[in-house]
Scaffold this active site. Structure first.
Site, short mmCIF file in Angstrom:
data_model
loop_
_atom_site.label_atom_id
_atom_site.label_comp_id
_atom_site.label_asym_id
_atom_site.label_seq_id
_atom_site.Cartn_x
_atom_site.Cartn_y
_atom_site.Cartn_z
N SER A 45 -0.47 -3.54 -7.00
CA SER A 45 -0.24 -3.04 -5.64
C SER A 45 1.07 -3.47 -5.01
CB SER A 45 -1.40 -3.44 -4.74
OG SER A 45 -2.49 -2.59 -4.97
N TYR A 96 -8.62 -1.84 3.49
CA TYR A 96 -7.73 -1.51 2.37
C TYR A 96 -8.33 -0.38 1.55
CZ TYR A 96 -4.36 -2.77 -1.31
OH TYR A 96 -3.33 -2.78 -2.23
N SER A 97 -7.52 0.66 1.31
CA SER A 97 -7.96 1.79 0.50
C SER A 97 -6.79 2.32 -0.30
CB SER A 97 -8.54 2.90 1.36
OG SER A 97 -8.80 4.06 0.58
N ASN A 98 -6.92 2.33 -1.61
CA ASN A 98 -5.85 2.83 -2.46
C ASN A 98 -5.57 4.31 -2.24
OD1 ASN A 98 -5.16 0.47 -4.31
ND2 ASN A 98 -7.39 0.51 -4.40
N GLY A 117 -0.35 -8.05 -6.39
CA GLY A 117 -0.90 -6.97 -7.19
C GLY A 117 -1.88 -7.46 -8.23
#
Length: 392
Positions: A109, A202-204, A347
């Site tokens: 990330s 948090y959301s990808n 990440g």
């Protein structure tokens, strides 16, 4: 982030910041028996460092010895821009090869910060507006239960306040390449987590959409925009966005490992199709390149002052990133015990976990390990290692 299985292990895969899998145990005694401690050595082009290399080395040794990570790598930059690197463990458990100094790793990330910078550059060029809706650029694409792209802004995507469900929580075990629109479609089959702007989560999915918007606005692939606008601009020689179908890591790198069960054997999961993470976490880099990137960002070399200020405008994110942490636009701030803040991201990707940050006075540090870490002491120890590198 839970991804598909990849011909053997069924890894729990999530860029750093998403909800975490069940905790895994430390490596087995057999695996630890294969590990040897690396030595601190500067890159050929580096001068001697002002930091205390012994404290960094000790932190890496502990990550291998106590937390069972096959290898650990550090790159530490002092206020004068001088760099030191350190390694511990083995780069390849099968052959016994040493850890490549400043080797490439999958950075998960941290990719999000690169994407956010490109978006903010487009804002500075007046080609986008942070408060424009998703539908401004992708009309009719984002619809679902409680989901409406006419009510979600670009800013909310970058700051994780959109309420969009995380597609990575719903990927199956089909080991295959994914397109960005397939990832988005996976998310849209599930209801919104909350009304846009009402919470932080948090959301990808947010960054998949941000990447699609970049492509729509520029008419070019996201990877090309990142390469042109960031990688080549500041001379990141070991950073890239893998091409479609590219499963190997290009330059010298430590192998990445995964454990199916808490007490199971370590499995090599280095070669993997990263397309399931795309703009949320697909990139490869080194510790020194990440330090250069975050330092250049804070120094204003990538964004005008107005956009950098927007990027550093934060909301609380302690539940995901730890005490005192706050999330800006693809950028995380964390308080340092020696004073001030570090700015970075972090990440997590199958086989690799990366943490780091940079400060406004020019310090920077990145530490990576070759095992995706579970919640709990191991991740806290990695965070403490970064603090040690920045504060000593």
């Amino acid at each position: 982030m839970r991804g598909p299985s990849h011909r053997g292990p069924s890894p729990t895969v999530r860029p750093q910041g998403a909800r975490r899998p069940r905790a895994l145990r430390a490596a087995t005694a057999v695996a630890l028996g294969l590990l040897t401690l690396g030595t601190l050595a500067p890159p050929a082009a580096s001068a001697s460092a002002a930091v205390r290399p012994d404290s960094v080395q000790q932190a890496l040794d502990a990550l291998v010895r106590d937390d069972g990570t096959p290898a650990a790598l550090a790159s530490v930059q002092d206020r004068n821009g001088r760099t030191r690197t350190a390694t511990a463990g083995l780069g390849d458990l099968g052959t016994g090869a040493p850890v490549p100094v400043d080797g490439q790793v999958r950075i998960g990330s941290n990719t999000k910060t690169f994407v956010a910078v490109v978006v903010l550059q487009l804002v500075a060029e007046r080609r986008m507006d942070l408060d424009a809706t998703v539908d401004t650029h992708l009309p009719g694409l984002v619809r679902g239960e409680g989901i409406d792209g006419r009510r979600i802004t670009v800013r909310q995507l970058l700051q994780h306040t959109s309420g969009l469900p995380d597609y990575s929580d719903h990927l199956g075990d089909d080991a295959r390449p994914y397109t960005p629109r397939e990832l988005l479609a996976t998310a849209l089959r599930h209801p919104a987590d909350f009304t846009p702007g009402k919470r932080w989560k948090y959301s990808n999915t947010n960054y998949v959409l941000a990447g699609l918007i970049v492509q729509k606005v520029t008419g070019r692939p996201l990877a090309e925009e990142i390469d042109r606008r960031i990688i080549k601009r500041i001379g990141l020689r070991h950073t890239y966005f893998p091409a479609p179908g590219e499963v190997t890591i290009r330059a010298p790198h430590p192998r990445g490992y995964h454990r199916d069960q808490g007490d199971g054997p370590l499995r090599d999961i280095t070669d993997i199709d990263p397309s399931w993470s795309w703009a949320a976490g697909q990139m490869v880099s080194t510790g020194s390149d990440l330090n250069r990137f975050f330092s250049a960002l804070l120094a204003g070399r990538l964004l005008p002052p107005a956009q950098l200020a927007q990027m550093r405008s934060t909301v609380p994110a302690e539940a995901t990133f730890g005490p005192g942490s706050r999330y800006g636009l693809g950028l995380v701030s964390r308080p340092l015990p020696c004073g001030g803040l570090s700015w970075g991201h972090g990440g997590s990707f199958p086989g690799y976990e990366t943490r780091g940050g940079a400060t406004d006075d020019g310090r920077a540090a990145t530490i990576a390990v070759t095992l995706q870490l579970p919640d709990g002491p191991a991740r806290m120890n990695l965070d403490r290692a970064v603090t040690t590198a920045l504060c000593h």
